[in-house]
Design a protein around this motif. Sequence first.
Motif, short mmCIF file in Angstrom:
data_model
loop_
_atom_site.label_atom_id
_atom_site.label_comp_id
_atom_site.label_asym_id
_atom_site.label_seq_id
_atom_site.Cartn_x
_atom_site.Cartn_y
_atom_site.Cartn_z
N SER A 123 0.82 -1.21 0.00
CA SER A 123 0.00 0.00 0.00
C SER A 123 0.86 1.26 0.00
CB SER A 123 -0.94 0.01 1.21
OG SER A 123 -0.19 -0.05 2.41
N CYS A 124 2.15 1.12 0.23
CA CYS A 124 3.07 2.26 0.21
C CYS A 124 3.21 2.82 -1.20
CB CYS A 124 4.45 1.84 0.70
SG CYS A 124 4.47 1.22 2.38
N PRO A 164 -10.22 -5.49 0.21
CA PRO A 164 -10.53 -4.36 -0.67
C PRO A 164 -11.99 -3.88 -0.59
CG PRO A 164 -10.18 -6.37 -1.94
CD PRO A 164 -9.84 -6.69 -0.52
N GLY A 166 0.48 1.84 -3.80
CA GLY A 166 -0.87 2.20 -3.38
C GLY A 166 -1.87 1.06 -3.52
N ASN A 216 -3.11 7.03 -0.21
CA ASN A 216 -1.76 7.29 -0.72
C ASN A 216 -1.78 7.69 -2.20
OD1 ASN A 216 -0.40 6.84 1.67
ND2 ASN A 216 0.18 4.74 1.18
N CYS A 217 -2.55 6.97 -3.00
CA CYS A 217 -2.63 7.28 -4.44
C CYS A 217 -3.17 8.69 -4.66
CB CYS A 217 -3.53 6.27 -5.15
SG CYS A 217 -2.88 4.60 -5.23
N GLY A 258 -4.04 2.47 0.88
CA GLY A 258 -3.48 2.54 -0.47
C GLY A 258 -4.18 3.58 -1.33
N GLN A 259 -5.49 3.65 -1.20
CA GLN A 259 -6.26 4.63 -1.98
C GLN A 259 -5.94 6.05 -1.54
OE1 GLN A 259 -10.32 3.37 -1.56
NE2 GLN A 259 -9.77 1.28 -2.07
N THR A 268 -4.36 -2.08 -2.53
CA THR A 268 -5.25 -2.48 -1.44
C THR A 268 -5.06 -3.98 -1.29
OG1 THR A 268 -6.80 -0.73 -1.99
CG2 THR A 268 -7.64 -2.53 -0.62
N CYS A 279 -8.22 1.41 3.61
CA CYS A 279 -8.21 2.28 2.43
C CYS A 279 -6.89 3.04 2.30
CB CYS A 279 -9.39 3.25 2.44
SG CYS A 279 -9.23 4.58 3.65
N ASP A 288 -4.68 -4.79 -6.40
CA ASP A 288 -4.70 -5.65 -5.22
C ASP A 288 -3.46 -6.53 -5.15
OD1 ASP A 288 -5.24 -7.34 -7.30
OD2 ASP A 288 -7.10 -8.15 -6.47
#
Length: 198
Positions: free
Chosen positions: A34-35, A109, A103, A123-124, A120-121, A105, A118, A146
Amino acid sequence: MKIEKYQNGERAIISPGEYYVMSKPGVISTLLGSCIAVCLYDRSRRLIGMNHFMLSNPRYSRELPINISEAGRYGIHAMDLLINAMMKRGTSRHELRAKVFGGATIMNPDAARDNFFCVGQVNCRFILQYLEKEAIPVDAMDLGGDFGRVIHFSNGDFAVHRRKVDSRRSDKLAKRDRYCWQKAIEQQQAALTEIDLW
Protein backbone atom coordinates in the motif's frame (compact mmCIF):
# COMPACT_ATOMS: atom_id res chain seq x y z
CA MET A 1 19.00 0.78 3.19
CA LYS A 2 21.21 -1.78 1.55
CA ILE A 3 23.80 -1.06 -1.15
CA GLU A 4 25.02 -3.81 -3.49
CA LYS A 5 28.07 -3.14 -5.67
CA TYR A 6 28.08 -4.56 -9.18
CA GLN A 7 30.89 -3.86 -11.66
CA ASN A 8 31.35 -0.07 -11.43
CA GLY A 9 27.73 0.57 -10.48
CA GLU A 10 25.50 -0.02 -7.51
CA ARG A 11 22.03 -1.07 -6.53
CA ALA A 12 20.38 0.69 -3.58
CA ILE A 13 17.50 -1.16 -1.94
CA ILE A 14 15.27 1.18 0.05
CA SER A 15 12.70 0.31 2.70
CA PRO A 16 9.66 2.22 3.99
CA GLY A 17 10.62 5.67 5.23
CA GLU A 18 13.84 5.81 3.20
CA TYR A 19 14.97 7.64 0.08
CA TYR A 20 18.06 7.56 -2.11
CA VAL A 21 19.58 9.78 -4.80
CA MET A 22 22.28 8.79 -7.31
CA SER A 23 24.06 10.38 -10.24
CA LYS A 24 26.24 7.44 -11.25
CA PRO A 25 25.39 4.18 -13.02
CA GLY A 26 23.01 2.20 -10.89
CA VAL A 27 19.55 1.07 -9.94
CA ILE A 28 17.30 1.91 -6.99
CA SER A 29 14.90 -0.87 -5.93
CA THR A 30 12.07 -1.35 -3.46
CA LEU A 31 9.12 -3.61 -2.61
CA LEU A 32 5.68 -2.00 -2.35
CA GLY A 33 2.25 -2.90 -1.03
CA SER A 34 0.00 0.00 0.00
CA CYS A 35 3.07 2.26 0.21
CA ILE A 36 4.07 4.65 -2.58
CA ALA A 37 7.44 4.97 -4.30
CA VAL A 38 8.07 8.16 -6.25
CA CYS A 39 10.86 7.96 -8.83
CA LEU A 40 12.12 11.46 -9.69
CA TYR A 41 14.69 12.21 -12.37
CA ASP A 42 16.51 15.01 -14.13
CA ARG A 43 17.59 13.83 -17.58
CA SER A 44 20.12 16.60 -18.20
CA ARG A 45 22.05 15.89 -14.99
CA ARG A 46 21.58 12.09 -15.16
CA LEU A 47 20.23 12.27 -11.63
CA ILE A 48 17.66 9.91 -10.15
CA GLY A 49 16.02 9.56 -6.76
CA MET A 50 13.37 7.39 -5.15
CA ASN A 51 11.48 7.52 -1.89
CA HIS A 52 9.21 4.97 -0.21
CA PHE A 53 6.55 6.36 2.07
CA MET A 54 3.84 4.67 4.07
CA LEU A 55 1.17 5.64 6.57
CA SER A 56 1.19 4.47 10.16
CA ASN A 57 -1.92 6.05 11.68
CA PRO A 58 -4.70 3.54 12.45
CA ARG A 59 -7.47 5.48 10.65
CA TYR A 60 -7.71 7.35 7.35
CA SER A 61 -10.65 8.70 5.46
CA ARG A 62 -10.99 8.91 1.71
CA GLU A 63 -12.85 12.19 2.13
CA LEU A 64 -10.52 13.96 4.61
CA PRO A 65 -8.75 16.99 3.06
CA ILE A 66 -5.19 15.92 2.21
CA ASN A 67 -3.48 18.90 3.85
CA ILE A 68 -4.76 17.96 7.33
CA SER A 69 -4.46 14.19 7.05
CA GLU A 70 -1.62 11.95 8.20
CA ALA A 71 -1.18 11.07 4.51
CA GLY A 72 -0.45 14.67 3.72
CA ARG A 73 2.02 15.14 6.56
CA TYR A 74 4.05 11.98 6.03
CA GLY A 75 3.83 12.09 2.24
CA ILE A 76 4.84 15.74 2.14
CA HIS A 77 7.77 15.01 4.45
CA ALA A 78 8.97 12.15 2.21
CA MET A 79 8.65 14.28 -0.92
CA ASP A 80 10.47 17.25 0.65
CA LEU A 81 13.37 15.00 1.70
CA LEU A 82 13.73 13.55 -1.79
CA ILE A 83 13.36 16.84 -3.68
CA ASN A 84 15.77 18.65 -1.35
CA ALA A 85 18.37 15.87 -1.71
CA MET A 86 18.11 16.14 -5.49
CA MET A 87 18.36 19.94 -5.40
CA LYS A 88 21.57 19.62 -3.35
CA ARG A 89 22.94 17.68 -6.33
CA GLY A 90 22.18 20.59 -8.68
CA THR A 91 18.68 20.12 -10.04
CA SER A 92 15.69 22.42 -9.64
CA ARG A 93 12.01 21.61 -9.21
CA HIS A 94 11.08 22.64 -12.75
CA GLU A 95 13.57 20.11 -14.20
CA LEU A 96 12.12 17.13 -12.30
CA ARG A 97 9.89 14.48 -13.83
CA ALA A 98 8.15 11.64 -11.96
CA LYS A 99 7.09 8.03 -12.19
CA VAL A 100 4.90 6.72 -9.35
CA PHE A 101 4.10 3.22 -8.14
CA GLY A 102 2.26 1.39 -5.35
CA GLY A 103 -0.87 2.20 -3.38
CA ALA A 104 -2.32 -1.32 -3.52
CA THR A 105 -5.25 -2.48 -1.44
CA ILE A 106 -3.76 -5.75 -0.27
CA MET A 107 -6.10 -6.57 2.63
CA ASN A 108 -9.89 -6.56 2.42
CA PRO A 109 -10.53 -4.36 -0.67
CA ASP A 110 -14.29 -4.28 0.09
CA ALA A 111 -13.86 -2.74 3.56
CA ALA A 112 -15.87 0.27 4.74
CA ARG A 113 -15.11 3.69 3.27
CA ASP A 114 -13.31 5.23 6.24
CA ASN A 115 -11.33 2.40 7.78
CA PHE A 116 -7.65 1.45 7.88
CA PHE A 117 -7.83 -0.71 4.78
CA CYS A 118 -8.21 2.28 2.43
CA VAL A 119 -4.61 3.39 3.09
CA GLY A 120 -3.48 2.54 -0.47
CA GLN A 121 -6.26 4.63 -1.98
CA VAL A 122 -5.42 7.58 0.27
CA ASN A 123 -1.76 7.29 -0.72
CA CYS A 124 -2.63 7.28 -4.44
CA ARG A 125 -4.84 10.34 -4.11
CA PHE A 126 -2.21 12.19 -2.08
CA ILE A 127 0.70 11.66 -4.48
CA LEU A 128 -1.25 12.61 -7.59
CA GLN A 129 -2.52 15.81 -5.94
CA TYR A 130 0.94 16.64 -4.62
CA LEU A 131 2.68 16.25 -7.99
CA GLU A 132 -0.03 18.26 -9.74
CA LYS A 133 0.24 21.06 -7.17
CA GLU A 134 4.05 21.13 -7.47
CA ALA A 135 3.83 21.05 -11.31
CA ILE A 136 6.04 17.94 -11.54
CA PRO A 137 4.98 16.01 -14.68
CA VAL A 138 4.11 12.34 -14.22
CA ASP A 139 5.54 10.31 -17.11
CA ALA A 140 4.37 6.90 -15.89
CA MET A 141 2.33 5.41 -13.08
CA ASP A 142 1.13 2.07 -11.83
CA LEU A 143 -1.09 2.75 -8.83
CA GLY A 144 -3.77 0.84 -6.95
CA GLY A 145 -4.81 -2.71 -7.60
CA ASP A 146 -4.70 -5.65 -5.22
CA PHE A 147 -1.10 -6.79 -5.66
CA GLY A 148 2.33 -5.80 -4.40
CA ARG A 149 5.11 -4.62 -6.68
CA VAL A 150 8.88 -4.87 -6.91
CA ILE A 151 10.36 -1.94 -8.83
CA HIS A 152 13.84 -1.21 -10.16
CA PHE A 153 14.59 2.38 -11.29
CA SER A 154 17.54 2.64 -13.69
CA ASN A 155 19.80 5.66 -14.07
CA GLY A 156 20.66 4.55 -17.63
CA ASP A 157 17.44 5.17 -19.51
CA PHE A 158 15.31 6.28 -16.53
CA ALA A 159 13.17 3.15 -17.01
CA VAL A 160 11.31 1.55 -14.15
CA HIS A 161 11.01 -2.22 -14.35
CA ARG A 162 7.99 -3.42 -12.39
CA ARG A 163 6.77 -6.88 -11.55
CA LYS A 164 3.78 -8.00 -9.57
CA VAL A 165 4.55 -9.87 -6.37
CA ASP A 166 3.67 -13.56 -6.53
CA SER A 167 4.90 -15.44 -3.46
CA ARG A 168 4.41 -18.82 -5.16
CA ARG A 169 7.24 -18.12 -7.61
CA SER A 170 9.61 -16.17 -5.36
CA ASP A 171 12.85 -18.10 -6.12
CA LYS A 172 12.48 -17.81 -9.88
CA LEU A 173 11.44 -14.17 -9.64
CA ALA A 174 14.35 -13.26 -7.36
CA LYS A 175 16.74 -14.55 -10.05
CA ARG A 176 14.87 -12.55 -12.70
CA ASP A 177 15.05 -9.42 -10.52
CA ARG A 178 18.81 -9.85 -10.11
CA TYR A 179 19.21 -10.25 -13.88
CA CYS A 180 17.06 -7.14 -14.46
CA TRP A 181 19.04 -4.74 -12.26
CA GLN A 182 22.44 -6.17 -13.23
CA LYS A 183 21.60 -5.84 -16.93
CA ALA A 184 20.58 -2.19 -16.37
CA ILE A 185 23.95 -1.41 -14.76
CA GLU A 186 25.84 -3.26 -17.53
CA GLN A 187 24.01 -1.21 -20.18
CA GLN A 188 24.86 2.02 -18.36
CA GLN A 189 28.53 1.02 -18.17
CA ALA A 190 28.58 0.18 -21.90
CA ALA A 191 27.03 3.54 -22.75
CA LEU A 192 29.69 5.35 -20.72
CA THR A 193 32.55 3.61 -22.53
CA GLU A 194 31.10 4.57 -25.93
CA ILE A 195 31.21 8.31 -25.14
CA ASP A 196 34.33 10.28 -25.97
CA LEU A 197 34.79 13.25 -23.67
CA TRP A 198 36.53 16.30 -25.16
